[in-house]
Design a protein around this motif. Sequence first.
Motif, short mmCIF file in Angstrom:
data_model
loop_
_atom_site.label_atom_id
_atom_site.label_comp_id
_atom_site.label_asym_id
_atom_site.label_seq_id
_atom_site.Cartn_x
_atom_site.Cartn_y
_atom_site.Cartn_z
N LEU A 57 3.35 -11.31 13.26
CA LEU A 57 4.75 -10.91 13.44
C LEU A 57 4.77 -9.37 12.66
O LEU A 57 4.06 -8.90 11.49
CB LEU A 57 5.77 -12.03 12.77
CG LEU A 57 5.92 -12.98 13.66
CD1 LEU A 57 6.55 -14.29 12.89
CD2 LEU A 57 6.17 -12.55 14.93
N PRO A 58 5.70 -8.68 12.89
CA PRO A 58 6.06 -7.43 12.38
C PRO A 58 6.74 -7.62 10.70
O PRO A 58 7.22 -8.66 10.75
CB PRO A 58 6.98 -6.70 13.16
CG PRO A 58 7.95 -7.60 13.99
CD PRO A 58 6.56 -8.79 13.87
N THR A 59 6.68 -6.52 10.09
CA THR A 59 7.42 -6.53 8.77
C THR A 59 8.26 -5.36 8.76
O THR A 59 8.04 -4.51 9.29
CB THR A 59 6.32 -6.67 7.50
OG1 THR A 59 5.47 -5.46 7.76
CG2 THR A 59 5.32 -7.95 7.37
N PHE A 60 9.18 -5.56 7.94
CA PHE A 60 10.27 -4.36 7.88
C PHE A 60 10.36 -4.03 6.48
O PHE A 60 11.17 -4.77 5.74
CB PHE A 60 11.62 -4.79 8.36
CG PHE A 60 11.35 -5.24 10.10
CD1 PHE A 60 11.39 -4.24 11.00
CD2 PHE A 60 11.20 -6.52 10.15
CE1 PHE A 60 11.44 -4.62 12.28
CE2 PHE A 60 11.30 -7.04 11.49
CZ PHE A 60 11.11 -6.14 12.52
N SER A 61 9.62 -3.05 5.93
CA SER A 61 10.07 -2.46 4.69
C SER A 61 9.32 -3.34 3.72
O SER A 61 10.25 -3.84 2.78
CB SER A 61 11.32 -2.03 4.42
OG SER A 61 11.41 -0.98 5.29
#
Length: 113
Positions: A57-61
């Motif tokens: 899954l992506p991460t955001f900052s």
Amino acid sequence: MAKDWVMHASGGGRTINPVPYTGEAELFGVKLAEGDLEKMRDAHGVIRYHLVFEWLLPTFSEEGFYEFVAGRMRNYMIHIMKDELFRPSYFDPMDEKYIQADHVARFFGCQLV
């Protein structure tokens, strides 16, 4: 291997041909950073699916995916409570009952099953 795939054109669907893999070798590799594989193991050393899924899954900052989605869900819930006078049954920010990242993870897990 893709050459061994069998196509079934029954049921009125359209035939979809396999997408050829054009990588360097027949099998493709996954680029894990140092120590990522160990983070996917449980206490018994077994690689767990949910940990692999979280790695994908992506991460955001530096904020994890589930934390990001939970924050957006909280924002939307507050919006519909103020603008549309919606009253939630379970997660009510006014009663300090917030949607947490674990709630989102379990919800997505149920959808995957």
